[in-house]
Design a protein around this motif. Structure first.
Motif, PDB file in Angstrom:
ATOM      1  N   GLY A 116      -9.993 -16.069   2.183  1.00  0.00           N
ATOM      2  CA  GLY A 116     -10.140 -14.626   2.241  1.00  0.00           C
ATOM      3  C   GLY A 116     -11.589 -14.193   2.259  1.00  0.00           C
ATOM      4  N   ALA A 117     -12.439 -14.885   1.500  1.00  0.00           N
ATOM      5  CA  ALA A 117     -13.858 -14.532   1.430  1.00  0.00           C
ATOM      6  C   ALA A 117     -14.581 -14.855   2.729  1.00  0.00           C
ATOM      7  CB  ALA A 117     -14.520 -15.271   0.271  1.00  0.00           C
ATOM      8  N   PRO A 124      -5.726  -7.944   4.828  1.00  0.00           N
ATOM      9  CA  PRO A 124      -5.527  -7.890   3.371  1.00  0.00           C
ATOM     10  C   PRO A 124      -4.732  -9.113   2.909  1.00  0.00           C
ATOM     11  CG  PRO A 124      -4.101  -6.299   4.463  1.00  0.00           C
ATOM     12  CD  PRO A 124      -4.964  -6.896   5.535  1.00  0.00           C
ATOM     13  N   VAL A 125      -5.208  -9.753   1.856  1.00  0.00           N
ATOM     14  CA  VAL A 125      -4.570 -10.946   1.298  1.00  0.00           C
ATOM     15  C   VAL A 125      -4.174 -10.628  -0.134  1.00  0.00           C
ATOM     16  CG1 VAL A 125      -4.884 -13.367   0.670  1.00  0.00           C
ATOM     17  CG2 VAL A 125      -5.935 -12.478   2.767  1.00  0.00           C
ATOM     18  N   ARG A 300       4.424   2.672   0.804  1.00  0.00           N
ATOM     19  CA  ARG A 300       4.250   3.421  -0.441  1.00  0.00           C
ATOM     20  C   ARG A 300       2.754   3.550  -0.655  1.00  0.00           C
ATOM     21  NH1 ARG A 300       6.677   6.495  -4.730  1.00  0.00           N
ATOM     22  NH2 ARG A 300       5.162   6.415  -6.414  1.00  0.00           N
ATOM     23  N   GLY A 301       2.185   4.727  -0.421  1.00  0.00           N
ATOM     24  CA  GLY A 301       0.746   4.889  -0.499  1.00  0.00           C
ATOM     25  C   GLY A 301       0.090   4.411   0.786  1.00  0.00           C
ATOM     26  N   ASP A 302      -1.231   4.330   0.767  1.00  0.00           N
ATOM     27  CA  ASP A 302      -1.968   3.887   1.943  1.00  0.00           C
ATOM     28  C   ASP A 302      -1.812   2.387   2.139  1.00  0.00           C
ATOM     29  OD1 ASP A 302      -2.916   6.474   2.323  1.00  0.00           O
ATOM     30  OD2 ASP A 302      -4.704   6.122   1.085  1.00  0.00           O
ATOM     31  N   ALA A 303      -1.893   1.959   3.386  1.00  0.00           N
ATOM     32  CA  ALA A 303      -1.885   0.527   3.661  1.00  0.00           C
ATOM     33  C   ALA A 303      -3.109  -0.120   3.017  1.00  0.00           C
ATOM     34  CB  ALA A 303      -1.881   0.291   5.164  1.00  0.00           C
ATOM     35  N   ALA A 304      -2.955  -1.339   2.554  1.00  0.00           N
ATOM     36  CA  ALA A 304      -4.051  -2.033   1.874  1.00  0.00           C
ATOM     37  C   ALA A 304      -5.173  -2.356   2.852  1.00  0.00           C
ATOM     38  CB  ALA A 304      -3.532  -3.316   1.234  1.00  0.00           C
ATOM     39  N   ALA A 305      -6.394  -2.251   2.362  1.00  0.00           N
ATOM     40  CA  ALA A 305      -7.559  -2.573   3.180  1.00  0.00           C
ATOM     41  C   ALA A 305      -7.744  -4.083   3.263  1.00  0.00           C
ATOM     42  CB  ALA A 305      -8.803  -1.933   2.570  1.00  0.00           C
ATOM     43  N   PRO A 306      -8.425  -4.575   4.295  1.00  0.00           N
ATOM     44  CA  PRO A 306      -8.708  -6.016   4.352  1.00  0.00           C
ATOM     45  C   PRO A 306      -9.466  -6.473   3.118  1.00  0.00           C
ATOM     46  CG  PRO A 306      -9.169  -4.973   6.469  1.00  0.00           C
ATOM     47  CD  PRO A 306      -8.907  -3.857   5.491  1.00  0.00           C
ATOM     48  N   GLY A 307      -9.267  -7.727   2.739  1.00  0.00           N
ATOM     49  CA  GLY A 307      -9.894  -8.288   1.552  1.00  0.00           C
ATOM     50  C   GLY A 307      -8.871  -8.947   0.665  1.00  0.00           C
TER      51      GLY A 307
END
Length: 338
Positions: A116-117, A124-125, A300-307
């Motif tokens: 991921g790094a 998003p992971v 549910r809520g915003d989609a997760a950001a990459p990372g």
């Protein structure tokens, strides 16, 4: 759901994967699912029962999962099994798809963190290899909601010896025990490894039965400690006959949550709760996975950001508590049990 593509669930016909798919289908009837398993016939049966689902086999030895280039694509990849080559993660990153894993545990997440790094903007992971896929962490944070300062958290889980999660769950436990027999705790703010007699303890069930327990290496410790700032955190696990089976019923699970500290006015505050499910750990694990998928996709809520993410960094504990009640989990008062 508009034009959303299917969620690819690796191990989707196994215990955790199939239960997760069932929850997602209940919450989001139009969400397409792709059930991937080693046994195509079993995957097809699972897909038929779910509806709006397809079945397929994948090859996790290959970075492209053996999927044809014209497969149509997916909206997310869920690894409900151990993927030692990280083929599912690589596929997700190559295609910019959210990824969730639950089988790495504390001892195996290094490879996922590095992956991921190295490609932080790829996808998003969500590392959800906690006990019950992060549900216990979210439950503990929900119990800590009235604290202004948290000094100590102890989580004590009683897992029935017949409820170890099927062949995949047993394999995960064996792999983790090969890596380390030590447990991880936080003492006076320092994350510390404990082993042997130092890791041994006991947990009292709600019915008063006391079981021998030990601290093991789980992601729940750093997640709870860093989320609350508590300098003293431990997670104890006991495996034996559950209260449900002692009553002549099915295997149940109990997670005792003890929190000490102060309220927002500085007055001493202690909480003693026990999260109980009469059907064992499987519903809690499926819930954690389904909550993760829902959040990753922005259902549910915003989609997760990459990372790289953990359950508590994405999911609201209060919302998780609502979903826990929906699936039959109960927060019982454990203040009278020592």
């Amino acid at each position: 759901m508009g034009n959303i593509k299917p969620v690819l669930i690796l191990g989707g016909s196994g215990q955790a994967g199939s239960a997760t798919a069932a929850l997602l289908r209940r919450w989001h009837p139009d969400l397409p699912l792709a059930i991937a398993g080693r046994d195509l016939g079993r995957a097809q049966r699972a897909a038929r029962e779910l509806g709006a689902s397809t079945a397929l086999t994948v090859d996790i030895q290959r970075s492209d999962l053996g999927l044809p280039a014209d497969s149509g694509g997916y909206s997310a990849v869920v690894a409900a099994l151990w993927d030692g080559r990280l083929s599912g993660l690589r596929y997700a990153q190559d295609h910019g798809l959210p990824y969730l894993s639950v089988s790495s545990g504390l001892v195996d997440i290094a490879t996922e963190v590095v992956a991921g790094a190295q490609r932080p903007g790829a996808a998003p992971v969500l590392l959800a290899s906690h006990f019950c896929a992060g549900t216990v962490v979210l439950a503990a944070l929900h119990c800590a909601r009235d604290f202004g300062r948290v000094d100590r958290i102890r989580i004590g889980a009683i897992l029935d010896e017949t409820d170890t999660g099927g062949p995949a769950g047993v394999a995960d436990l064996e792999r983790w025990s090969t890596a380390t027999t030590a447990g991880l705790v936080r003492r006076d703010g320092v994350f510390t490894w404990v082993a042997g007699a130092d890791a041994e303890t006991e947990i009292a069930s709600l019915d008063g039965t006391v079981l021998p327990a030990a601290q093991i290496a789980v992601l729940d410790v750093p997640s709870v400690a860093l989320a609350t700032g508590a300098p003293d955190v431990r997670c104890d696990f006991a495996v034996g006959e559950s209260a449900g089976r002692r009553r002549g019923g099915a295997a149940s699970v109990e997670i005792r949550i003890e929190i000490d500290g102060a309220d927002h006015s500085g007055e001493p505050l202690s909480v003693r709760r026990c999260l109980v499910h009469d059907a064992g750990q499987r519903p809690l694990t499926a819930l954690g996975m389904a909550l993760g998928v829902e959040r990753l996709l922005g259902l549910r809520g915003d989609a997760a950001a990459p990372g790289v993410h953990t359950p508590e960094s994405l999911i609201d504990p209060a919302y998780a508590a609502e979903r826990l009640a929906e699936i039959g989990a109960v927060f019982a008062d454990a203040s009278a049990v020592h």
